[in-house]
Write an enzyme that holds these catalytic residues in place. Structure first.
Site, short mmCIF file in Angstrom:
data_model
loop_
_atom_site.label_atom_id
_atom_site.label_comp_id
_atom_site.label_asym_id
_atom_site.label_seq_id
_atom_site.Cartn_x
_atom_site.Cartn_y
_atom_site.Cartn_z
CE LYS A 116 55.21 14.71 15.21
NZ LYS A 116 56.04 15.86 14.78
NE ARG A 121 62.31 23.93 18.08
CZ ARG A 121 61.20 23.22 18.11
NH1 ARG A 121 60.04 23.81 17.97
NH2 ARG A 121 61.25 21.93 18.33
CB SER A 156 53.78 23.44 14.29
OG SER A 156 54.61 23.85 13.24
CG HIS A 190 58.72 25.46 10.03
ND1 HIS A 190 57.41 25.47 10.44
CD2 HIS A 190 59.29 24.40 10.62
CE1 HIS A 190 57.20 24.46 11.25
NE2 HIS A 190 58.32 23.79 11.39
O1 PNS Z 1 58.65 18.63 11.70
P1 PNS Z 1 58.99 17.30 12.31
O2 PNS Z 1 57.72 16.60 12.73
O3 PNS Z 1 59.99 17.43 13.41
O4 PNS Z 1 59.67 16.43 11.12
C1 PNS Z 1 60.04 15.09 11.34
C2 PNS Z 1 60.45 14.39 10.02
C3 PNS Z 1 59.41 14.58 8.96
C4 PNS Z 1 61.76 14.99 9.55
C5 PNS Z 1 60.66 12.89 10.34
O5 PNS Z 1 59.56 12.41 11.04
C6 PNS Z 1 60.86 12.04 9.10
O6 PNS Z 1 61.88 12.13 8.45
N1 PNS Z 1 59.87 11.20 8.78
C7 PNS Z 1 59.91 10.34 7.62
C8 PNS Z 1 60.07 8.88 8.01
C9 PNS Z 1 61.52 8.48 8.07
O7 PNS Z 1 62.28 8.64 7.14
N2 PNS Z 1 61.92 7.92 9.23
C10 PNS Z 1 63.28 7.52 9.48
C11 PNS Z 1 64.13 8.69 9.87
S1 PNS Z 1 64.92 8.39 11.36
#
Ligand code: PNS
Length: 159
Positions: free
Chosen positions: A41, A90, A128, A17
């Protein structure tokens, strides 16, 4: 180059990150790291702990701010005034999910552009989840997460 948002769970922040955040901070005028308060989660670290760790490890990056959000990412981007979402890739296995999210975010908010950055090869195996598993099983996470995060992980798994 404007204001970019780097969203994620950051449970906890890893060197992978940090690599993306650092590189984004050299490209964009302002970067907001946005920690999602995703209850689905069941994170190991609370939202406060995750933002605190990010503040510690990003303290030397002058144009980087740390925030958190609930709800839609594009709404949070709009509130912050960010017009770019930065995500790290990645491996090919990340691509399908990221593609879906990028399309959906563009559908929800056509003004916000998603930009992908490839993580450094040395971080391509890092996540993570794997860091938490290693810590839980008593392995060393040196070289995977910053020292302050290592210490917090140690305390957390000892609880
Ligand atoms: O680190 P991660 O868990 O891969 O991050 C995922 C994240 C936070 C980017 C994604 O879950 C997110 O944007 N969540 C917010 C909810 C949202 O906007 N959902 C619609 C997007 S498709």
């Amino acid at each position: 180059m404007g204001h970019a948002i780097v969203p994620g769970s950051f449970d906890p922040v890893t060197f992978g990150h940090l690599d993306i955040i650092q590189r984004a901070s050299t490209i964009f005028d302002r970067v907001t790291v946005a920690v999602v308060a995703n209850r689905a989660k069941a994170p190991l670290f609370s939202i406060e702990e995750r933002t605190e760790m990010l503040r510690e490890v990003c303290s030397d990056l002058g144009n980087v701010a740390i925030g958190s959000f609930e709800g839609l990412l594009v709404e949070y981007a709009r509130e912050c005034g960010a017009t770019v979402i930065v995500r790290g890739l990645r491996a090919v296995s990340d691509f399908e999910y990221e593609l879906q999210m990028a399309h959906m975010n563009r559908h929800l908010s056509p003004d916000v552009e998603t930009v992908f950055m490839m993580t450094g090869t040395e971080h391509s195996y890092l996540s993570s989840s794997i860091v938490k598993e290693i810590a839980r099983l008593g392995g060393s996470v040196e070289g995977l997460v910053p020292k302050s995060v290592r210490e917090r992980l140690r305390q957390k798994v000892a609880q």
